[in-house]
Scaffold this active site. Sequence first.
Site, short mmCIF file in Angstrom:
data_model
loop_
_atom_site.label_atom_id
_atom_site.label_comp_id
_atom_site.label_asym_id
_atom_site.label_seq_id
_atom_site.Cartn_x
_atom_site.Cartn_y
_atom_site.Cartn_z
N ASN A 192 0.95 -2.62 5.48
CA ASN A 192 0.21 -1.37 5.60
C ASN A 192 -1.07 -1.35 4.77
OD1 ASN A 192 -0.04 1.76 5.81
ND2 ASN A 192 0.16 1.36 3.62
N PRO A 196 -2.43 3.97 14.53
CA PRO A 196 -2.79 5.39 14.47
C PRO A 196 -4.27 5.64 14.77
CG PRO A 196 -1.87 4.58 12.36
CD PRO A 196 -2.26 3.40 13.18
N GLY A 197 -4.54 6.85 15.28
CA GLY A 197 -5.90 7.38 15.28
C GLY A 197 -6.12 8.08 13.95
N GLY A 245 0.82 -1.22 0.00
CA GLY A 245 0.00 0.00 0.00
C GLY A 245 0.84 1.25 0.00
N ASP A 256 -2.91 -6.89 -6.31
CA ASP A 256 -3.96 -6.76 -5.29
C ASP A 256 -3.65 -7.76 -4.17
OD1 ASP A 256 -6.36 -6.96 -3.81
OD2 ASP A 256 -7.55 -6.40 -5.57
N TYR A 299 -14.87 -2.98 10.37
CA TYR A 299 -13.51 -2.42 10.28
C TYR A 299 -12.78 -2.65 11.60
CZ TYR A 299 -9.60 0.79 9.80
OH TYR A 299 -8.33 1.33 9.77
#
Length: 252
Positions: free
Chosen positions: A87, A183-184, A9, A60, A153
């Site tokens: 990632n 992370p936020g 990614g 992909d 999610y």
Amino acid sequence: MNKTALITGATSGIGRATAKILADNGYHVILTGRRKDKLDEVEREILRTADARVLSLCFDVRDRNEVSKYLGQLDGEWEDIDVLINNAGLASGLSHIQDGDIEDWEKMIDTNIKGLLYVTRQIAPKMVNRGTGHIVNIGSIAGKEVYENGNVYCATKHAVDALNKGMRIDLVEHNIKVTAINPGAAETEFSVVRFHGDKERANSVYEGFTPLYEQDIAEAVLFAVTRPPHVNINDMIIMATAQANSVKTHRQ
Ligand code: NDP
Ligand code: 8X3
């Protein structure tokens, strides 16, 4: 001697910033993503500023055969991967469980969990053979907390949290480091993807406060991968100062 990092990614956001910062700090980088034009763009940017080798692979991560085709046959100067940054990932949709779109669910599960596993299954054995390596999994605050409408999610990122711990246990005897960076809210293409291209709705996520930026997370990755051999960063949660947790953001 230069090390080699594989960043999934790398066409956007956190992955792109991570690829750039690693290249600027002496790593050769393998970039992956589905968008060939973006891969080319990131490769050009890196080659402009860094004295690094770059290999771009367009596939992909949900396609097990493609993952194996591209990552199973890395050889020559690309054979030894020192650092794998898992990632590639996304949120797709934001709805109550009873209204969820099953296509969205499958996209998230197939990318965030299965894709991460397919990639890891190709790279981890090579690290085991060499008796060295570092896997960095990009989780999320959504892997630590659950928020309304976040159901699937959050479930995928809780899975990443579990896999991060599991990988560390299984790989510790092989001298392989495993790190989660969680992370936020970070302003990337993340919310545009979550809201299926609705940029106005995506922008509203970051209104009234200063969110994290991709560079903030890339710097944390760089810190984690540059610790001395006896130090491993197990788990890092990084939030915008104005975001106390998943549900409380102080907006002006
Ligand atoms: P972006 O949408 O900007 O970047 C996502 C990257 O993942 C792109 O390079 C995209 O490339 C790649 N990707 C998505 N699906 C696939 C796929 N099926 N195969 C290959 N590559 C894929 O978002 P972020 O940079 O924000 O997201 C990166 C990671 O950080 C994700 O795992 C996300 O869950 C996590 N995260 C993000 C947060 C945020 O607020 N932004 C907070 C916490 C975690 P392409 O489209 O070219 O395939
Ligand atoms: C992305 C951050 O808060 O939208 O993982 O879940 S959040």
